[in-house]
Write an enzyme that holds these catalytic residues in place. Structure first.
Site, PDB file in Angstrom:
ATOM      1  N   TRP A 139      31.081  34.366 -30.031  1.00  0.00           N
ATOM      2  CA  TRP A 139      31.391  34.082 -28.634  1.00  0.00           C
ATOM      3  C   TRP A 139      32.894  33.847 -28.598  1.00  0.00           C
ATOM      4  O   TRP A 139      33.387  32.869 -29.169  1.00  0.00           O
ATOM      5  CB  TRP A 139      30.623  32.838 -28.187  1.00  0.00           C
ATOM      6  CG  TRP A 139      30.622  32.564 -26.724  1.00  0.00           C
ATOM      7  CD1 TRP A 139      29.852  33.163 -25.774  1.00  0.00           C
ATOM      8  CD2 TRP A 139      31.398  31.576 -26.035  1.00  0.00           C
ATOM      9  NE1 TRP A 139      30.115  32.614 -24.543  1.00  0.00           N
ATOM     10  CE2 TRP A 139      31.055  31.642 -24.673  1.00  0.00           C
ATOM     11  CE3 TRP A 139      32.352  30.639 -26.438  1.00  0.00           C
ATOM     12  CZ2 TRP A 139      31.618  30.821 -23.710  1.00  0.00           C
ATOM     13  CZ3 TRP A 139      32.920  29.818 -25.476  1.00  0.00           C
ATOM     14  CH2 TRP A 139      32.552  29.911 -24.126  1.00  0.00           C
ATOM     15  N   GLU A 144      24.139  29.831 -11.831  1.00  0.00           N
ATOM     16  CA  GLU A 144      24.163  30.196 -13.253  1.00  0.00           C
ATOM     17  C   GLU A 144      23.396  31.494 -13.530  1.00  0.00           C
ATOM     18  O   GLU A 144      23.867  32.346 -14.280  1.00  0.00           O
ATOM     19  CB  GLU A 144      23.521  29.027 -14.012  1.00  0.00           C
ATOM     20  CG  GLU A 144      23.572  29.069 -15.501  1.00  0.00           C
ATOM     21  CD  GLU A 144      22.956  27.806 -16.113  1.00  0.00           C
ATOM     22  OE1 GLU A 144      22.148  27.111 -15.446  1.00  0.00           O
ATOM     23  OE2 GLU A 144      23.268  27.517 -17.272  1.00  0.00           O
ATOM     24  N   LYS A 198      24.400  28.861 -24.675  1.00  0.00           N
ATOM     25  CA  LYS A 198      23.429  27.768 -24.676  1.00  0.00           C
ATOM     26  C   LYS A 198      24.045  26.486 -25.189  1.00  0.00           C
ATOM     27  O   LYS A 198      23.830  25.408 -24.661  1.00  0.00           O
ATOM     28  CB  LYS A 198      22.230  28.156 -25.538  1.00  0.00           C
ATOM     29  CG  LYS A 198      21.124  27.100 -25.588  1.00  0.00           C
ATOM     30  CD  LYS A 198      20.452  26.979 -24.251  1.00  0.00           C
ATOM     31  CE  LYS A 198      19.324  25.948 -24.232  1.00  0.00           C
ATOM     32  NZ  LYS A 198      18.974  25.584 -22.833  1.00  0.00           N
ATOM     33  N   ARG A 236      22.068  31.819 -27.979  1.00  0.00           N
ATOM     34  CA  ARG A 236      23.214  30.913 -27.909  1.00  0.00           C
ATOM     35  C   ARG A 236      24.350  31.509 -27.074  1.00  0.00           C
ATOM     36  O   ARG A 236      25.276  30.806 -26.695  1.00  0.00           O
ATOM     37  CB  ARG A 236      23.742  30.631 -29.324  1.00  0.00           C
ATOM     38  CG  ARG A 236      22.786  29.814 -30.177  1.00  0.00           C
ATOM     39  CD  ARG A 236      23.197  29.842 -31.623  1.00  0.00           C
ATOM     40  NE  ARG A 236      24.446  29.158 -31.874  1.00  0.00           N
ATOM     41  CZ  ARG A 236      24.549  27.919 -32.332  1.00  0.00           C
ATOM     42  NH1 ARG A 236      23.471  27.212 -32.573  1.00  0.00           N
ATOM     43  NH2 ARG A 236      25.729  27.369 -32.558  1.00  0.00           N
ATOM     44  N   ASN A 251      32.022  29.225 -37.430  1.00  0.00           N
ATOM     45  CA  ASN A 251      31.902  28.671 -36.068  1.00  0.00           C
ATOM     46  C   ASN A 251      32.888  27.534 -35.946  1.00  0.00           C
ATOM     47  O   ASN A 251      33.106  26.792 -36.906  1.00  0.00           O
ATOM     48  CB  ASN A 251      30.507  28.098 -35.829  1.00  0.00           C
ATOM     49  CG  ASN A 251      29.460  29.176 -35.680  1.00  0.00           C
ATOM     50  OD1 ASN A 251      29.773  30.356 -35.731  1.00  0.00           O
ATOM     51  ND2 ASN A 251      28.226  28.757 -35.515  1.00  0.00           N
ATOM     52  N   GLY A 252      33.437  27.339 -34.738  1.00  0.00           N
ATOM     53  CA  GLY A 252      34.371  26.239 -34.521  1.00  0.00           C
ATOM     54  C   GLY A 252      35.757  26.767 -34.261  1.00  0.00           C
ATOM     55  O   GLY A 252      35.944  27.937 -33.908  1.00  0.00           O
ATOM     56  N   LYS A 291      21.679  25.731 -11.236  1.00  0.00           N
ATOM     57  CA  LYS A 291      20.725  26.721 -11.758  1.00  0.00           C
ATOM     58  C   LYS A 291      20.870  28.027 -10.993  1.00  0.00           C
ATOM     59  O   LYS A 291      20.873  29.105 -11.557  1.00  0.00           O
ATOM     60  CB  LYS A 291      19.309  26.154 -11.603  1.00  0.00           C
ATOM     61  CG  LYS A 291      18.345  26.514 -12.662  1.00  0.00           C
ATOM     62  CD  LYS A 291      18.374  25.592 -13.867  1.00  0.00           C
ATOM     63  CE  LYS A 291      19.722  25.331 -14.426  1.00  0.00           C
ATOM     64  NZ  LYS A 291      19.769  24.357 -15.473  1.00  0.00           N
ATOM     65  N   GLU A 307      21.755  20.012  -9.403  1.00  0.00           N
ATOM     66  CA  GLU A 307      21.098  20.806 -10.443  1.00  0.00           C
ATOM     67  C   GLU A 307      20.522  22.105  -9.855  1.00  0.00           C
ATOM     68  O   GLU A 307      20.613  23.173 -10.470  1.00  0.00           O
ATOM     69  CB  GLU A 307      20.001  19.957 -11.110  1.00  0.00           C
ATOM     70  CG  GLU A 307      19.134  20.671 -12.128  1.00  0.00           C
ATOM     71  CD  GLU A 307      19.905  21.276 -13.295  1.00  0.00           C
ATOM     72  OE1 GLU A 307      21.098  21.001 -13.449  1.00  0.00           O
ATOM     73  OE2 GLU A 307      19.297  22.071 -14.035  1.00  0.00           O
ATOM     74  N   CYS A 367      28.986  30.774 -30.925  1.00  0.00           N
ATOM     75  CA  CYS A 367      28.802  31.562 -32.148  1.00  0.00           C
ATOM     76  C   CYS A 367      27.584  31.087 -32.937  1.00  0.00           C
ATOM     77  O   CYS A 367      27.202  29.923 -32.862  1.00  0.00           O
ATOM     78  CB  CYS A 367      30.026  31.411 -33.037  1.00  0.00           C
ATOM     79  SG  CYS A 367      31.555  31.850 -32.228  1.00  0.00           S
ATOM     80  N   HIS A 386      31.468  16.063   6.309  1.00  0.00           N
ATOM     81  CA  HIS A 386      32.853  15.738   5.944  1.00  0.00           C
ATOM     82  C   HIS A 386      33.623  16.964   5.454  1.00  0.00           C
ATOM     83  O   HIS A 386      34.661  16.816   4.825  1.00  0.00           O
ATOM     84  CB  HIS A 386      32.875  14.629   4.886  1.00  0.00           C
ATOM     85  CG  HIS A 386      32.298  13.336   5.382  1.00  0.00           C
ATOM     86  ND1 HIS A 386      32.926  12.552   6.330  1.00  0.00           N
ATOM     87  CD2 HIS A 386      31.131  12.717   5.100  1.00  0.00           C
ATOM     88  CE1 HIS A 386      32.175  11.489   6.599  1.00  0.00           C
ATOM     89  NE2 HIS A 386      31.074  11.577   5.863  1.00  0.00           N
TER      90      HIS A 386
HETATM   91  C1  AGP Z   1      22.521  24.252 -17.977  1.00  0.00           C
HETATM   92  O1  AGP Z   1      21.639  25.174 -17.457  1.00  0.00           O
HETATM   93  C2  AGP Z   1      23.606  24.772 -18.800  1.00  0.00           C
HETATM   94  N1  AGP Z   1      23.151  25.621 -19.822  1.00  0.00           N
HETATM   95  C3  AGP Z   1      24.663  23.759 -19.226  1.00  0.00           C
HETATM   96  O2  AGP Z   1      25.159  23.171 -18.065  1.00  0.00           O
HETATM   97  C4  AGP Z   1      24.246  22.658 -20.225  1.00  0.00           C
HETATM   98  O3  AGP Z   1      23.396  21.750 -19.604  1.00  0.00           O
HETATM   99  C5  AGP Z   1      25.523  21.959 -20.742  1.00  0.00           C
HETATM  100  O4  AGP Z   1      26.306  22.896 -21.423  1.00  0.00           O
HETATM  101  C6  AGP Z   1      25.230  20.776 -21.636  1.00  0.00           C
HETATM  102  O5  AGP Z   1      24.511  21.142 -22.773  1.00  0.00           O
HETATM  103  P1  AGP Z   1      23.788  20.053 -23.667  1.00  0.00           P
HETATM  104  O6  AGP Z   1      22.730  19.419 -22.842  1.00  0.00           O
HETATM  105  O7  AGP Z   1      23.231  20.817 -24.829  1.00  0.00           O
HETATM  106  O8  AGP Z   1      24.828  19.050 -24.070  1.00  0.00           O
END
Ligand code: AGP
Length: 604
Positions: free
Chosen positions: A74, A486, A599, A27, A100-101, A483, A479, A2, A502
């Protein structure tokens, strides 16, 4: 997650509120809304869907007024419907609130408010707040006192902004969710983060947990919950709005991948001391960590992969280091004490899982250091020590430039810790310092020469994509897969290359390309593992230098300059970022805002 925007000024608020909502889109959200205070009371417009849809539906003529609030939601409590979108009001529509929260005690509050005659129209936890304020107003409290009393009743985490009909005032409070004040010549902004109002001002005050502010067109009062004045000083942020725009690129993610030579140069600026064969980390001179005996990393997602990268470098230097998913840390972490350095890696500094793990570590007596991108973020307040990665704003939900800056900063930190804990420098410090110096140029070369787009097109539509690596190549493989899944929504997994045999090898077919990362560490073993998959029909894409042995058998090749293993993995990662980006572009995905993702993940 949010986002909040609030405005109290001398001109109509609606334009800056809508701009704020657009700036908050990165976000992640599923509904949006605004409330404006005008002569006729409070006017609310909100709906599920995108900000553009809200914008087209706004009747600007009826939304004149200098005080307003806006929100991107969100979903947590209740689906993304018009009713659940913020702002929320009480039954009389005299109080409007954005939040938010999570209000943990909302169910019991709702029950007692219902018993007092209040009717609710949404599934949200937030809706109890305007009703609580109204309840206290009905009981005879003045507006400010009613707001404070309502806040006092809340348990959980919140950044709340409220306005009451007939008043040119915004009330706001923070506990566990970020809230920042922006100050310009014509008034004030309240927002969940700085990019919301960056076009208008770069003078900001970061609120702290327990802060309550009362904002009027001509002034702002910073107080604690009891109403005592507190001292909060403005600071100037260095991000500029142009930096936060897309420029010549179609997507923020593509722009941010291409910003890496600059963001890395910024991260390294003044931190390499070639004459002394050492690193210079502000706030961390030699001897800073002599009390430390072990290191634990905590982080989520991409930041977890950066932590894994740093932990391999530290373990290689003889520093006992473990890495933990922040969301698992409280239930599965090894013991920590005052000789433990807990390193929380977090781009945003607002990830709830990471913040909770940081607090847990502090409770154990550990020293907590955060490696973060956001000045003034909650992580910087919870931590004992802060190491900034200086990557600049990252808008794309998929983290790119911040990963490379985090990893590089952790390599520098590994050198400082190695000296303090073992009395020796990193084994290949000399080569690392030399390669770091030219690292931004090496990244530039990858960006200029990549074949990522062609390969992404060639292998589009496969069943699954497997990323493998060993040692420092392993977090890069994880990673790369994160990516890829995602932003393409295709199935991708990262494995330690030795792990393929394995179990995962059972999944390998001609329809499952294997992307192998070669860092110069134990490459023969990675090649053997990759060949095992290739023998079973999988196309092999090798990410390695031009003259590498892997190129002789690979079906395709993504080249990287020949550098020390500590940096080779990061160059490979740039190739993987581009591969994912072009695959997602080919599939026409919502690259900057992938479905279901946010985000900044500010709930646990
Ligand atoms: C990565 O592409 C993601 N957006 C996600 O995994 C992100 O790295 C994770 O939510 C942690 O966020 P932060 O680094 O702001 O703590």
């Amino acid at each position: 997650m949010c986002g909040i925007i609030g405005r109290v000024g001398r001109d109509d608020a609606i334009e800056s509120l809508v701009t704020g909502l657009e700036n908050l889109e990165y976000r992640g959200y599923d509904s949006a809304g605004v409330a404006i205070q005008n002569g006729a009371g409070i006017k609310v417009e909100k709906r599920s869907g995108k900000v553009t849809e809200l914008k087209h539906a706004l009747d600007y003529g009826s939304l004149d007024g200098e005080v307003g609030i806006g929100h991107t939601r969100w979903s947590t409590h209740g689906p993304p419907t018009d009713e659940n979108a913020h702002p929320h009001t009480d039954s009389t529509r005299d109080v409007a609130v954005v939040h938010n929260g999570i209000i943990e005690n909302y169910a019991s509050l709702k029950e007692s408010l219902r018993a007092a005659g209040h009717t609710f129209t949404s599934d949200t936890d937030t809706e109890v707040i305007p009703h609580l304020i109204q309840q206290y107003l009905d009981e005879g409290l003045e507006p400010e006192a009613a707001f404070r009393a309502a806040i006092e009743d809340l348990e959980g985490s919140y950044a709340v902004t409220a306005m009451l009909a007939g008043e040119h005032v915004l009330y706001a409070a923070r506990q566990g969710s970020p809230l920042v004040v922006g100050l310009d010549e014509d008034g004030f902004f309240l927002a969940s983060d700085v990019p919301a109002f960056l076009e208008y001002t770069d003078d900001v005050v970061y609120l702290e947990d327990g802060d309550v502010v009362v904002v009027r067109p001509d002034g702002i009062e910073f107080t604690d919950l009891a109403g005592n004045a507190i001292d909060r000083r403005p600071e100037t942020v260095e991000w500029d709005p142009e930096q936060a725009g897309k420029g010549e690129f179609d997507h923020f993610m593509h722009k941010e991948i291409h910003e890496q030579p600059t963001s890395l140069a910024q991260a390294l600026e003044g931190r390499l001391d070639h004459d002394a064969h050492d690193v210079t980390l502000e706030h961390f001179p030699p001897g800073t960590f002599t009390d430390i005996e072990r290191v634990q990393f905590i982080a989520c997602g991409t930041s977890y992969h950066a932590g894994l990268y740093g932990s391999i470098a530290m373990n290689n230097a003889g520093i006992p280091t473990t890495t933990h998913l922040a969301n698992e840390y409280e239930v599965s972490a090894p013991p920590a004490d005052e000789h433990t350095l807990v390193i929380a890696v977090t781009q945003s500094g607002e990830t709830a899982d990471t913040l909770s793990a940081m607090r847990h570590a502090r409770d154990q007596g550990a020293r907590v250091l955060t490696v973060t991108n956001v000045v003034g973020s909650t992580a910087t307040r919870v931590a004992d020590d802060v190491l900034l990665i200086r990557a600049g704003p990252e808008i794309g939900v998929a983290a790119t430039k911040t990963f490379s800056s985090q990893a590089v900063m952790l390599l520098l930190l590994a050198q400082r810790l190695s000296q303090d804990l073992t009395g020796a420098s990193l084994a290949n410090l000399e080569a690392l310092l030399a390669d770091l110096q030219s690292f931004p140029d090496a990244v530039e070369r990858v960006l200029e020469t990549t074949d990522g787009r062609r390969l992404a097109t060639q292998y589009l539509g496969c069943q699954s994509y497997f990323f493998i690596g060993r040692g420092l190549g392993f977090p890069v493989a994880l990673e790369g897969a994160l990516k890829f899944k995602e932003i393409t929504y295709e199935h991708a997994e990262g494995f330690a290359s030795g792990e393929l045999k394995h179990g995962p090898l059972a999944l390998v077919t001609p329809d499952t390309p294997v992307i192998a990362v070669f860092t110069g560490q134990e490459d023969t073993k990675v090649l053997n593992n990759a060949e095992e998959a290739q023998t079973r029909g999988a196309p092999l894409i090798a990410v390695c230098p031009e003259d590498h042995q892997a190129t002789t058998i690979a079906d395709a090749h993504l080249p990287i300059p020949d550098v020390t293993p500590e940096l080779a993995g990061l160059l490979a990662n740039v190739q993987l970022q581009l591969l994912s980006y072009h695959a997602a572009a080919g599939l026409e995905r919502a690259i900057d805002k992938p479905r279901n993702l946010a985000k900044s993940v500010t709930v646990q």
